[in-house]
Scaffold this motif. Structure first.
Motif: not given
Length: 606
Positions: A32, A162-163, A165-166, A168, A185, A188-190
């Motif tokens: 990610r 964000a929710r 992609l986390k 998915r 973002f 939160e995601v990477c």
């Protein structure tokens, strides 16, 4: 982890400028990755290369056989003539896509409020972005590449994305690669960060916060090495300057060594230093909206009997749903439009400046050059107690000597935004209003803007979907929920998201027979807690003031503890006794302030 795609020795040049120089990297299952870097340093170029949308000048990109890659362009590539539904699901029947849980989740999260039958060309920028995201995310991709996915999305849309992609893929499946200036973002995601700069890509573990810490450590280490280099260079040059007879007797390799040290010093990277300009005096009265209403024609009022008072030095952030009137509120505060009901009072010394979303103010200057635009405002400036020229000022803002003579029409979006912000500041306003200031700016420039805003002595109003910016640059936030009211958010952006998720609007509360707690009620009217809005405002100001005083005491306590450690080590007992006494007084004062702060916070949130 399985390898998904990779790049070997990528080289890309535009004219005489090399954007990527021998870059090799890869994306594996479970990655990610967020890409950061200055505007124009090659982030989008690298993503296009990895998506096989662009061919490198040298090197190659390889993908695993049968790899499914989804790529969201930074620009709008949707067919404007298509209805929204067809643009997203093509000619698939309703029962085909509606039976898929992922598709239903994406539809509900992104396009639930978009007219399914409207043509794409009729949508707003934010709605088109949601449609493009929905079209991409309903497909089953192994790798998803997103170029500025949060552009035009509101706070709620960014949180949903964000929710999604986390959740998915499973932790060790799928690959995500994104370019964004939204630091929240990224965090939160990477789980990994690529910094693209000066033709190379530096990898870091972690999201934006971890990358920032790692980069600071890298720069600190580089600074130590550079300091040693400079000391050695000075030593060599001093040795060379010891008189002509001495120099002629020195071995040639010593002279060559000194010249090599000087020649080896690299050109400094561009820095963005947004300097604080002199600010006109601001009186105790700034801008007050009293019982203001605003309607356009016979439509539902955009604002309905709202009251808002801006205090000197107040720093307020505004969030809200699309169409709720955030930009219109700035225009009301700026005096560009007048209310249809109520009144607006402005202090006699108020001088406003507004950074608009479109930066249209630069359009008439398209043929002029950067340095000419600044010279029209002033030719000499006082920054940090020193007088500098217009050329020196724009260079501090990242416009190199070459860039200073670039025409406005040839600047990138981020460069235009930077230039317009500079033009506003040198006009010496004391009320600064920023409408989505993070659009088109890279993370380094955003950090510089925030550094400026941290020390901004006037009143600041920021409309933004960037919660990182809002939470750092403003002291409190207000929400426009589309019900004509303005609501104070003691819980910040997180409270806004909770309200939106609960569907907490005035209309819905009225339908359920409950009272509206909107913050935009008339000033002085007591809320259900027993405190008036005026009392809450004063409490918020007191809490902010007390926080700053406690921070100073914390710093003093840390300083005293260091001195006590030194005195103890040196066995200076008289000094140690005095320091211990002073530290006790500092802690007592801190406890008293903390008690006052708790009382003020209780009133502010009541």
């Amino acid at each position: 982890m399985a390898h998904l795609l990779g790049a070997q020795d990528l080289r890309v040049s535009f004219g005489t400028r090399t954007v990527l120089d021998g870059v090799s990297l890869g994306v594996d299952d479970g990655d990610r990755i967020g890409m950061v870097g200055r505007n124009g340093d090659g982030k989008s170029t690298l993503m296009r290369l990895l998506a096989l949308e662009q061919t490198p000048d040298e090197g190659r990109v390889t993908q695993r056989g049968g790899l499914r890659v989804g790529y969201l362009h930074q620009s709008d590539v949707l067919d404007g003539d298509l209805p929204v539904g067809e643009a997203i699901v093509g000619d698939a029947a309703d029962h085909e896509w509606a039976s898929n849980p992922r598709v239903r989740e994406v539809m509900g999260g992104l396009v639930e409020e978009v007219d399914w039958h409207a043509r794409v060309s009729s949508l707003s920028g934010g709605q088109r972005r949601r449609v493009a995201l929905a079209k991409l995310l309903i497909a089953d991709h192994d790798v998803v590449m997103l170029d500025e996915p949060t552009n035009h999305l509101d706070v709620e849309g960014v949180a949903w994305l964000a929710r999604h992609l986390k959740s998915r893929w499973r932790a060790n499946q799928g690959g995500l690669l994104l370019v964004t200036h939204d630091r929240w973002f990224l965090d939160e995601v990477c789980t990994r960060t690529w910094e693209v700069h000066d033709g190379v890509v530096d990898p870091f573990d972690g999201g934006y916060a971890a990358y920032t810490l790692a980069r600071v450590e890298r720069d600190r280490t580089a600074a130590v090495v550079e300091q040693k280099r400079q000391q050695l260079a000075k030593k060599e040059l001093a040795w060379l300057r010891r008189g002509a007879p001495a120099r002629t007797a020195k071995p040639k390799f010593r002279i060559d060594a000194a010249n090599a040290l000087i020649n080896d010093v690299p050109e400094p990277r561009d820095t963005v230093a947004l300097a604080k300009m002199a600010t006109a005096r601001l009186g105790k009265d700034v801008i007050d909206l009293e019982d203001v209403s605003l309607s356009f024609g016979e439509s539902t009022p955009l604002f309905d009997d709202v009251t808002l008072r801006l205090a000197p030095g107040e720093r307020v952030g505004i969030v809200g749903v699309n169409g709720a009137g955030k930009s219109t509120l700035l225009r009301l505060l700026d005096g560009q439009i007048e209310p249809t009901g109520g009144k607006i009072k402005r202090g006699k010394t108020v001088r406003t400046a507004v950074l608009t979303q479109e930066v249209t103010e630069l359009e008439p200057l398209a043929e002029k050059r950067v340095i000419e635009v600044i010279n029209e405002e002033k030719t000499r400036f006082e920054v940090g107690g020193k007088e500098i020229s217009a050329g020196q000022l724009v260079e501090q803002l990242g416009f190199t000597q070459q860039k200073q003579w670039t025409k406005i029409k040839e600047l990138s979006g981020g460069e235009r935004r930077r230039l317009q912000l500079l033009r506003l500041l040198i006009g010496e306003p004391n009320v600064l209003m920023l409408d989505e200031p993070t659009n088109d700016l890279d993370t380094d420039t955003l950090a510089a803007v925030e550094d400026l805003l941290d020390g901004w002595p006037g009143t600041l109003v920021v409309v933004s979907h960037d919660r990182y910016l809002l939470e750092r640059a403003t002291d409190h936030q207000l929400a426009l929920l589309g019900d004509g009211k303005i609501r104070f958010l003691p819980g910040g952006v997180e409270q806004y998201l909770e309200l939106r998720e609960a569907g907490d609007t005035a209309a819905q509360r009225a339908a359920s027979g409950t009272n509206s707690p909107a913050a935009g009620e008339q000033a002085g009217q007591a809320s259900s807690s027993g405190y008036s809005e005026a009392e809450k405002r004063e409490a918020r100001k007191s809490a902010n003031r007390l926080e700053k005083q406690m921070a100073k005491l914390d710093a003093r306590a840390a300083e005293l503890e260091q001195k006590m450690a030194a005195a103890s080590a040196a066995m200076r007992f008289d000094e140690l006794t005095a320091l211990t006494s002073e530290l006790g007084g500092v802690k007592d004062s801190h406890d008293e302030l903390e008690t006052e702060w708790l009382e003020a916070a209780e009133i502010a949130e009541g």
